[in-house]
Design a protein around this motif. Structure first.
Motif, PDB file in Angstrom:
ATOM      1  N   GLY A 132     -14.751   6.171   3.423  1.00  0.00           N
ATOM      2  CA  GLY A 132     -13.869   6.975   4.454  1.00  0.00           C
ATOM      3  C   GLY A 132     -12.960   7.969   3.536  1.00  0.00           C
ATOM      4  N   LEU A 133     -12.525   9.040   4.403  1.00  0.00           N
ATOM      5  CA  LEU A 133     -11.497   9.682   3.952  1.00  0.00           C
ATOM      6  C   LEU A 133     -10.010   9.202   3.711  1.00  0.00           C
ATOM      7  CD1 LEU A 133     -13.619  12.095   4.997  1.00  0.00           C
ATOM      8  CD2 LEU A 133     -11.415  13.476   5.185  1.00  0.00           C
ATOM      9  N   THR A 134     -10.015   8.123   4.507  1.00  0.00           N
ATOM     10  CA  THR A 134      -8.807   7.271   4.531  1.00  0.00           C
ATOM     11  C   THR A 134      -9.155   5.962   4.883  1.00  0.00           C
ATOM     12  OG1 THR A 134      -6.621   6.872   5.114  1.00  0.00           O
ATOM     13  CG2 THR A 134      -8.032   7.626   6.954  1.00  0.00           C
ATOM     14  N   GLY A 135      -8.345   4.843   4.701  1.00  0.00           N
ATOM     15  CA  GLY A 135      -8.632   3.479   4.702  1.00  0.00           C
ATOM     16  C   GLY A 135      -7.617   2.550   4.939  1.00  0.00           C
ATOM     17  N   TRP A 136      -7.634   1.381   5.219  1.00  0.00           N
ATOM     18  CA  TRP A 136      -6.978   0.315   5.282  1.00  0.00           C
ATOM     19  C   TRP A 136      -5.856   0.237   4.262  1.00  0.00           C
ATOM     20  CZ3 TRP A 136      -4.263  -1.573   9.174  1.00  0.00           C
ATOM     21  CH2 TRP A 136      -3.672  -2.664   9.271  1.00  0.00           C
ATOM     22  N   ALA A 137      -6.553   0.347   3.107  1.00  0.00           N
ATOM     23  CA  ALA A 137      -5.811   0.165   1.784  1.00  0.00           C
ATOM     24  C   ALA A 137      -4.958   1.537   1.418  1.00  0.00           C
ATOM     25  CB  ALA A 137      -6.742   0.166   0.576  1.00  0.00           C
ATOM     26  N   GLN A 138      -5.332   2.849   2.083  1.00  0.00           N
ATOM     27  CA  GLN A 138      -4.576   4.008   1.806  1.00  0.00           C
ATOM     28  C   GLN A 138      -3.320   3.898   2.670  1.00  0.00           C
ATOM     29  OE1 GLN A 138      -8.162   4.059   1.701  1.00  0.00           O
ATOM     30  NE2 GLN A 138      -7.394   4.197  -0.545  1.00  0.00           N
TER      31      GLN A 138
END
Length: 207
Positions: A132-138
């Motif tokens: 993804g472009l963003t995620g839970w870690a981000q």
């Protein structure tokens, strides 16, 4: 087309009138400040470890040392490049990857191909979904996290992902970007190279 994929396409297409002009302006700025190429392209592993070409805005110069080797990332990253990364605007061209189906708006970030043989069986599960472009870690620390913390958060997402969780992550990403938190690990342009535990240099202890 699955619900998650449909959501990605509709979200990107419906907001094109907003992000396309921004992308065009940034492309001109990158060309003026960093020269060619405007875009940084690199192979990354996607879902089921299928290799695709990730597209981002270029943020570093091509400066080399006397032996014609590229200088470290931190030395090639310009103030303009740092701003692009801090605002995450360097990721804007990845909307193309989302439209192509290489990526999703939300998922584990696509890492380097060279990391593939270094993962444990659990860490490899991050490739069960599209990157993804963003995620839970981000939204939970980004590059300020250790690799182990990142992978644990990626696995948490893989096991629990849903459309509503994606919406929540996208909303929280907006505030994370505004706050500019976790842009890089201490002493790094972004993150140190991922190495298996046995290959990492020993930490120094204070006495």
């Amino acid at each position: 087309m699955g619900l998650k994929r449909a959501f990605d396409v509709i979200a990107v297409v419906s907001t094109a009138a907003v992000w396309l002009p921004v992308l065009a302006v940034l492309a001109v700025l990158v060309r003026c400040k960093l020269g060619r190429p405007v875009f940084f392209r690199q192979e990354r592993p996607g879902r089921h470890e299928t290799i695709f070409e990730l597209v981002k805005f270029r943020t570093m110069t091509g400066a080399r040392d006397a032996a014609d080797k590229l200088l470290p990332d931190a030395e090639r990253l310009t103030p303009f490049g740092r701003w692009l990364r801090a605002t995450s605007l360097d990721e804007l061209p990845e909307f193309w990857n989302v439209l192509k189906g290489d990526m999703s708006l939300v998922g584990p970030r696509p890492l380097l191909v060279q990391y593939l043989p270094r993962y444990t069986a659990a860490q490899r599960r991050r490739h069960e979904v599209r990157p993804g472009l963003t995620g839970w870690a981000q939204i939970n620390g980004r590059n300020a996290l250790s690799w182990e913390e990142k992978f644990a958060l990626d696995l948490w997402y893989v096991e629990r992902h849903s459309l509503w969780l994606d919406v929540k992550i996208l909303f929280l990403t907006f505030w994370q970007v505004l706050a500019r938190r976790g842009i890089s690990a201490p002493g790094e342009a972004t993150m140190p190279e991922f190495l298996p535990p046995n290959d990492r240099p020993p930490r120094e202890h204070c006495h």
